[in-house]
Design a protein around this motif. Sequence first.
Motif, short mmCIF file in Angstrom:
data_model
loop_
_atom_site.label_atom_id
_atom_site.label_comp_id
_atom_site.label_asym_id
_atom_site.label_seq_id
_atom_site.Cartn_x
_atom_site.Cartn_y
_atom_site.Cartn_z
N GLU A 1 6.03 -1.10 -6.48
CA GLU A 1 4.76 -0.45 -6.81
C GLU A 1 4.02 -0.16 -5.51
OE1 GLU A 1 2.43 -3.04 -9.28
OE2 GLU A 1 0.70 -1.69 -9.33
N GLN A 2 3.31 0.97 -5.44
CA GLN A 2 2.49 1.26 -4.25
C GLN A 2 1.03 1.44 -4.67
OE1 GLN A 2 5.03 3.70 -1.04
NE2 GLN A 2 4.57 4.91 -2.82
N LEU A 3 0.14 0.90 -3.87
CA LEU A 3 -1.29 1.02 -4.20
C LEU A 3 -1.90 2.26 -3.56
CD1 LEU A 3 -2.13 -2.75 -3.70
CD2 LEU A 3 -1.76 -1.53 -5.85
N LYS B 1 11.51 20.61 -13.27
CA LYS B 1 10.38 19.68 -13.09
C LYS B 1 10.70 18.69 -11.98
CE LYS B 1 8.25 19.89 -17.57
NZ LYS B 1 7.50 19.10 -18.51
N LYS B 2 9.68 18.36 -11.18
CA LYS B 2 9.91 17.50 -10.02
C LYS B 2 10.26 16.08 -10.45
CE LYS B 2 7.64 16.22 -5.70
NZ LYS B 2 6.82 16.75 -4.61
N ILE B 3 11.33 15.55 -9.85
CA ILE B 3 11.72 14.16 -10.14
C ILE B 3 11.64 13.32 -8.87
CG2 ILE B 3 14.24 14.32 -9.76
CD1 ILE B 3 14.47 12.83 -12.55
N PHE C 1 0.85 -1.19 0.00
CA PHE C 1 0.00 0.00 0.00
C PHE C 1 0.89 1.25 0.00
CE2 PHE C 1 -3.36 -2.91 1.48
CZ PHE C 1 -4.29 -2.60 0.51
N SER C 2 1.76 1.33 0.99
CA SER C 2 2.66 2.48 1.08
C SER C 2 3.86 2.05 1.93
CB SER C 2 1.92 3.65 1.74
OG SER C 2 2.83 4.49 2.42
N THR C 3 5.06 2.31 1.46
CA THR C 3 6.23 1.93 2.26
C THR C 3 6.25 2.73 3.56
OG1 THR C 3 7.60 3.52 1.05
CG2 THR C 3 7.66 1.24 0.26
N ASN C 4 5.77 4.00 3.54
CA ASN C 4 5.74 4.79 4.78
C ASN C 4 4.75 4.22 5.79
OD1 ASN C 4 7.58 6.75 3.78
ND2 ASN C 4 6.52 8.34 4.95
N GLY D 1 0.19 5.21 -2.34
CA GLY D 1 1.34 6.05 -2.02
C GLY D 1 0.87 7.40 -1.50
N ARG D 2 1.58 7.92 -0.51
CA ARG D 2 1.18 9.19 0.10
C ARG D 2 2.25 10.25 -0.11
NH1 ARG D 2 1.36 9.08 5.20
NH2 ARG D 2 2.15 7.01 5.69
N GLY D 3 1.79 11.49 -0.40
CA GLY D 3 2.71 12.61 -0.56
C GLY D 3 2.56 13.59 0.59
N ARG D 4 3.23 14.73 0.49
CA ARG D 4 3.12 15.76 1.53
C ARG D 4 1.75 16.42 1.44
NH1 ARG D 4 6.35 20.06 0.66
NH2 ARG D 4 6.24 20.68 2.83
N ASN D 5 1.36 17.08 2.52
CA ASN D 5 0.11 17.84 2.59
C ASN D 5 -1.11 17.00 2.24
OD1 ASN D 5 1.68 20.16 3.17
ND2 ASN D 5 2.09 20.41 0.99
C1 BTN Z 1 5.93 14.62 -1.83
O1 BTN Z 1 4.73 14.92 -1.75
O2 BTN Z 1 6.70 15.25 -2.55
C2 BTN Z 1 6.47 13.45 -1.04
C3 BTN Z 1 6.30 12.17 -1.79
C4 BTN Z 1 6.82 10.97 -1.02
C5 BTN Z 1 6.49 9.69 -1.73
C6 BTN Z 1 7.17 8.50 -1.10
S1 BTN Z 1 7.10 7.07 -2.12
C7 BTN Z 1 7.74 6.11 -0.80
C8 BTN Z 1 7.08 6.61 0.47
N1 BTN Z 1 5.80 5.94 0.67
C9 BTN Z 1 4.77 6.77 0.56
O3 BTN Z 1 3.58 6.46 0.66
N2 BTN Z 1 5.20 8.02 0.30
C10 BTN Z 1 6.65 8.07 0.25
#
Ligand code: BTN
Length: 236
Positions: free
Chosen positions: A41-43, A109-111, A16-19, A45-49
């Motif tokens: 692969e993440q099902l 561009k964001k990488i 689901f998410s490594t975090n 994945g979570r980002g900031r905010n």
């Molecule tokens: C951002 O919003 O810029 C942060 C992104 C972070 C993504 C990584 S992918 C591995 C780890 N697991 C997650 O669910 N999120 C972080």
Amino acid sequence: MQTFLGFGIYHYKKIFSTNTEASDLIDTGAILSETIIIADEQLKGRGRNGKDWLSPQGNFYASLIINHKDKLGELGFIVAIAIGNALLSLATDLNIQYKWPNDVLVDDKKISGILLEKRSHSNWLVVGIGINVINAPLEEATCISRYCQPLSNMNLLKEIIINFSNLRSKWLIDGFYDIRSMWMERACKLNEQISVRLASQLLEGIFTGIDTSGRLILMKENKHLVYLDTGEVFYE
Ligand code: BTN
């Protein structure tokens, strides 16, 4: 489980998410030493905010579980530089740029993005790293394969860990000064106009750098300096 430079490494094909997995492992008391969760692969994945991090198969998704309790903000800059250096080891002429607080860009561009999450009851910090390797899921993003032949994700991880370990050791001895300089050397839009979205307002001004603890410094039109430790940066 393999180990590298003191980190135990767990590899998942799909997660689901490594975090989230890292936080769950901390909560169950299963983490006894520094550990990395990496997935193909993440099902979910979570980002900031609170944003999603689109995570198709083949990009890089890893979470470092590291033993750390203070100056978390500074650590984010170290991780960003470790990623930048790892990418520069693939192609020395890559135009790597850093965007406050923890994004890595190539040619504007964001990488790569970083998600730091602290479990309040422990000293374990989760450092989530996402890198677009073969796929740029958003139009305003880019990926490694547009610039060079990517390394395998496991070798990319090792390159990041080598850089991270070196930078962290240096930081623990010498402090934030050199880390700040390294980040500023490649800071995107330094001395240019930017906008920063806060919870209840939008600030505009000249981005003049980061201070000695990593806060963004914005010079408003009236020349007053504003120091920010949260916010989302936008460029014109
Ligand atoms: C951002 O919003 O810029 C942060 C992104 C972070 C993504 C990584 S992918 C591995 C780890 N697991 C997650 O669910 N999120 C972080």
